[in-house]
Design a protein around this motif. Structure first.
Motif, mmCIF file in Angstrom:
data_model
loop_
_atom_site.group_PDB
_atom_site.id
_atom_site.type_symbol
_atom_site.label_atom_id
_atom_site.label_comp_id
_atom_site.label_asym_id
_atom_site.label_seq_id
_atom_site.Cartn_x
_atom_site.Cartn_y
_atom_site.Cartn_z
ATOM 1 N N LEU A 1 -34.217 34.579 14.996
ATOM 2 C CA LEU A 1 -33.116 35.514 15.194
ATOM 3 C C LEU A 1 -31.802 34.836 14.816
ATOM 4 C CD1 LEU A 1 -32.036 38.220 16.365
ATOM 5 C CD2 LEU A 1 -31.938 37.067 18.586
ATOM 6 N N SER A 2 -31.199 35.288 13.723
ATOM 7 C CA SER A 2 -29.906 34.738 13.304
ATOM 8 C C SER A 2 -28.790 35.447 14.058
ATOM 9 C CB SER A 2 -29.720 34.907 11.797
ATOM 10 O OG SER A 2 -28.453 34.395 11.403
ATOM 11 N N ILE A 3 -27.788 34.689 14.503
ATOM 12 C CA ILE A 3 -26.673 35.296 15.235
ATOM 13 C C ILE A 3 -25.346 35.148 14.503
ATOM 14 C CG2 ILE A 3 -27.813 35.113 17.479
ATOM 15 C CD1 ILE A 3 -26.056 32.616 18.018
ATOM 16 N N THR A 4 -25.340 34.406 13.403
ATOM 17 C CA THR A 4 -24.154 34.266 12.554
ATOM 18 C C THR A 4 -24.595 33.675 11.223
ATOM 19 O OG1 THR A 4 -21.959 33.253 12.314
ATOM 20 C CG2 THR A 4 -23.621 31.957 13.474
ATOM 21 N N ASP A 5 -23.864 33.983 10.141
ATOM 22 C CA ASP A 5 -24.161 33.269 8.888
ATOM 23 C C ASP A 5 -23.061 32.242 8.583
ATOM 24 O OD1 ASP A 5 -22.034 34.756 7.970
ATOM 25 O OD2 ASP A 5 -23.163 35.902 6.494
ATOM 26 N N GLY B 1 -19.012 25.141 1.022
ATOM 27 C CA GLY B 1 -18.633 25.604 2.341
ATOM 28 C C GLY B 1 -18.874 27.095 2.497
ATOM 29 N N TYR B 2 -18.705 27.573 3.710
ATOM 30 C CA TYR B 2 -18.927 28.999 3.992
ATOM 31 C C TYR B 2 -17.855 29.833 3.302
ATOM 32 C CZ TYR B 2 -19.238 33.410 6.513
ATOM 33 O OH TYR B 2 -19.348 34.747 6.833
ATOM 34 N N GLN B 3 -18.285 30.842 2.551
ATOM 35 C CA GLN B 3 -17.372 31.737 1.844
ATOM 36 C C GLN B 3 -17.518 33.143 2.410
ATOM 37 O OE1 GLN B 3 -15.446 30.413 -0.728
ATOM 38 N NE2 GLN B 3 -16.373 28.417 -0.344
ATOM 39 N N PRO B 4 -16.600 33.564 3.291
ATOM 40 C CA PRO B 4 -16.720 34.928 3.816
ATOM 41 C C PRO B 4 -16.514 35.946 2.704
ATOM 42 C CG PRO B 4 -14.665 33.907 4.531
ATOM 43 C CD PRO B 4 -15.437 32.854 3.807
ATOM 44 N N ALA B 5 -17.251 37.043 2.777
ATOM 45 C CA ALA B 5 -17.102 38.098 1.779
ATOM 46 C C ALA B 5 -15.708 38.710 1.904
ATOM 47 C CB ALA B 5 -18.171 39.162 1.982
ATOM 48 N N GLU B 6 -15.149 39.116 0.765
ATOM 49 C CA GLU B 6 -13.804 39.691 0.785
ATOM 50 C C GLU B 6 -13.796 41.045 1.482
ATOM 51 O OE1 GLU B 6 -11.798 39.693 -2.928
ATOM 52 O OE2 GLU B 6 -12.220 37.577 -3.312
ATOM 53 N N ARG B 7 -14.864 41.821 1.284
ATOM 54 C CA ARG B 7 -14.913 43.125 1.949
ATOM 55 C C ARG B 7 -15.009 42.905 3.463
ATOM 56 N NH1 ARG B 7 -20.155 43.535 3.481
ATOM 57 N NH2 ARG B 7 -21.624 42.231 2.350
ATOM 58 N N LYS B 8 -14.635 43.888 4.206
ATOM 59 C CA LYS B 8 -14.729 43.785 5.672
ATOM 60 C C LYS B 8 -16.195 43.837 6.072
ATOM 61 C CE LYS B 8 -12.883 45.794 9.919
ATOM 62 N NZ LYS B 8 -13.443 44.724 10.663
ATOM 63 N N THR C 1 -30.912 31.111 15.351
ATOM 64 C CA THR C 1 -30.489 30.369 14.175
ATOM 65 C C THR C 1 -29.130 30.867 13.684
ATOM 66 O OG1 THR C 1 -31.540 31.850 12.558
ATOM 67 C CG2 THR C 1 -32.910 30.101 13.490
ATOM 68 N N GLY C 2 -28.670 30.294 12.564
ATOM 69 C CA GLY C 2 -27.452 30.712 11.868
ATOM 70 C C GLY C 2 -27.702 30.541 10.386
ATOM 71 N N GLY C 3 -26.661 30.220 9.640
ATOM 72 C CA GLY C 3 -25.499 29.414 9.864
ATOM 73 C C GLY C 3 -25.634 28.342 10.929
ATOM 74 N N GLU C 4 -24.527 28.161 11.652
ATOM 75 C CA GLU C 4 -24.522 27.242 12.792
ATOM 76 C C GLU C 4 -24.344 28.087 14.053
ATOM 77 O OE1 GLU C 4 -24.666 24.796 15.702
ATOM 78 O OE2 GLU C 4 -25.366 24.313 13.684
ATOM 79 N N PRO C 5 -25.440 28.309 14.811
ATOM 80 C CA PRO C 5 -25.383 29.251 15.923
ATOM 81 C C PRO C 5 -24.379 28.879 17.007
ATOM 82 C CG PRO C 5 -27.466 28.048 15.923
ATOM 83 C CD PRO C 5 -26.794 27.749 14.625
ATOM 84 N N SER C 6 -24.127 27.586 17.201
ATOM 85 C CA SER C 6 -23.220 27.193 18.284
ATOM 86 C C SER C 6 -21.766 27.516 17.969
ATOM 87 C CB SER C 6 -23.375 25.699 18.606
ATOM 88 O OG SER C 6 -22.871 24.901 17.553
ATOM 89 N N THR D 1 -32.639 35.974 -1.480
ATOM 90 C CA THR D 1 -31.894 35.096 -0.586
ATOM 91 C C THR D 1 -30.957 34.206 -1.394
ATOM 92 O OG1 THR D 1 -33.769 35.058 0.927
ATOM 93 C CG2 THR D 1 -32.105 33.341 1.213
ATOM 94 N N PRO D 2 -29.609 34.358 -1.226
ATOM 95 C CA PRO D 2 -28.697 33.551 -2.027
ATOM 96 C C PRO D 2 -28.655 32.090 -1.584
ATOM 97 C CG PRO D 2 -27.454 34.935 -0.513
ATOM 98 C CD PRO D 2 -28.909 35.321 -0.366
ATOM 99 N N HIS D 3 -28.729 31.867 -0.247
ATOM 100 C CA HIS D 3 -28.758 30.511 0.309
ATOM 101 C C HIS D 3 -29.351 30.608 1.699
ATOM 102 C CE1 HIS D 3 -25.263 31.792 2.573
ATOM 103 N NE2 HIS D 3 -24.682 32.127 1.448
ATOM 104 N N LEU D 4 -29.780 29.481 2.253
ATOM 105 C CA LEU D 4 -30.563 29.501 3.481
ATOM 106 C C LEU D 4 -29.753 29.947 4.696
ATOM 107 C CD1 LEU D 4 -32.650 26.268 2.884
ATOM 108 C CD2 LEU D 4 -33.354 28.636 2.548
#
Length: 329
Positions: A18-22, A35-42, A70-75, A321-324
């Motif tokens: 169960l992922s809780i964040t990317d 590094g993490y690249q947030p999408a430009e769209r909301k 899991t995540g990303g980094e879940p913490s 899947t673009p990245h893990l």
């Protein structure tokens, strides 16, 4: 209990990732090198605590006994400890695990343990601080090591360490890793580099099979352990002279998918039948009320009938899947 989740190949699913964040704060070369690249769209928000409770409850009602957060980094989620507690409170869930880069463990791991976390995986791609920095993009090796010590102090009897095998980087460090686990109850898991959509050239440069490590272990008296039905895909080896264990995750090996027992739900509420699948099944519209559980279970079971026999990675098919980090590895 509702019917056990089962696909058309009679594989049963005891294990939810169960992922809780990317979002992730590391820049690992094999996952998020820029590094993490947030999408430009909301973007829609990540699953809420109530949505996490509902999806976990549905899986538990259908035979799932283990949830890995899991995540990303879940913490990085401020409510991470509350999420652990919520998952651990679901009847039928016996193992609550997480995979973390470990940078917050020294301060927080006792709280996670108290909230109900039973199993812990920490990503450590090198025992050399300079190479750790080269691979992860973060100079946090000593903080992660302190976090592992804190996990043992908090009462974890074993900590699993995930190491992505990278040719010409850490693939020559087996002697150091073996010395590290000689007197520590660590299960060190070497994970073969997996090809994802954005990683073609890195894969060509750094992929190395785990077979040579397996051959070395067998030649030196290591013995293969039996798997439990909610264990992950690692082949785990033990040795009478070592407190630690070695696990090998080799997704390119023939019949790797035969024993698949896990499903994935993304941080945005999509069911993914495979890490390398071509599409997800939308669940979020059925996570708004407790009364929707029967419909939620039906949709998951129906989606399962589309699960392919294999990921076809060895044919060069990496799916969408673009990245893990995108759906929690």
């Amino acid at each position: 209990m509702a019917n056990q989740f089962e696909d058309q190949y009679h594989r049963k699913f005891y294990y939810l990732r169960l992922s809780i964040t990317d979002v992730c704060n590391f820049k690992c070369t094999y996952c998020l090198p820029d590094g993490y690249q947030p999408a430009e769209r909301k973007k829609p928000s990540f699953l809420t605590l109530d949505e996490i409770r509902r999806v976990t409850s549905a899986f538990a009602a259908c035979g799932t006994t283990k949830v890995r957060i899991t995540g990303g980094e879940p913490s990085l989620r401020r409510d991470f400890t509350d999420i652990i507690r919520t998952v651990a409170e679901q009847p039928g869930i016996r193992k609550v695990a997480t995979t973390t880069n470990g940078y917050r463990m020294a301060k927080q791991v006792k709280d996670w343990r108290d909230a109900g976390l039973t199993h812990l995986n920490v990503s450590v791609d090198s025992l050399d601080p300079k190479m750790f920095y080269q691979i992860t993009g973060e100079n946090l090796f000593h903080q992660v090591m302190d976090g592992i010590d804190a996990a043992f102090d908090a009462g974890f009897e074993q900590v699993k360490i995930n190491t992505v095998l990278l040719k010409d980087l850490n693939s020559q460090q087996l002697p150091q890793f073996l010395a590290w686990i000689k007197d520590r109850p660590i299960q060190l898991r070497f994970i073969e580099l997996m090809q994802t959509g954005e990683m073609d050239s890195l894969f060509q440069r750094h992929h190395v099979s785990g077979v040579s490590i397996r051959n070395h272990l067998i030649a030196n008296g290591w013995l293969l352990k039996a798997r439990a039905n909610n264990d992950g895909p690692a082949q785990v080896f033990c040795h009478p002279d070592y407190r630690g264990e070695i696990g090998l995750i080799m997704p390119y090996e023939k019949d790797f998918c035969q024993s698949c027992n896990r499903l994935r739900v993304s941080s945005l509420g999509k069911l993914h039948l495979c890490l390398f699948g071509d599409h997800g099944v939308e669940l979020r519209d059925l996570l708004t009320q407790d009364s929707q559980q029967a419909a939620l279970i039906d949709r998951i079971q129906s989606g399962l009938q589309e699960k392919a026999v294999s990921h076809f990675l060895d044919d060069g098919n990496t799916g969408m899947t673009p990245h893990l980090a995108s759906i929690g590895g």
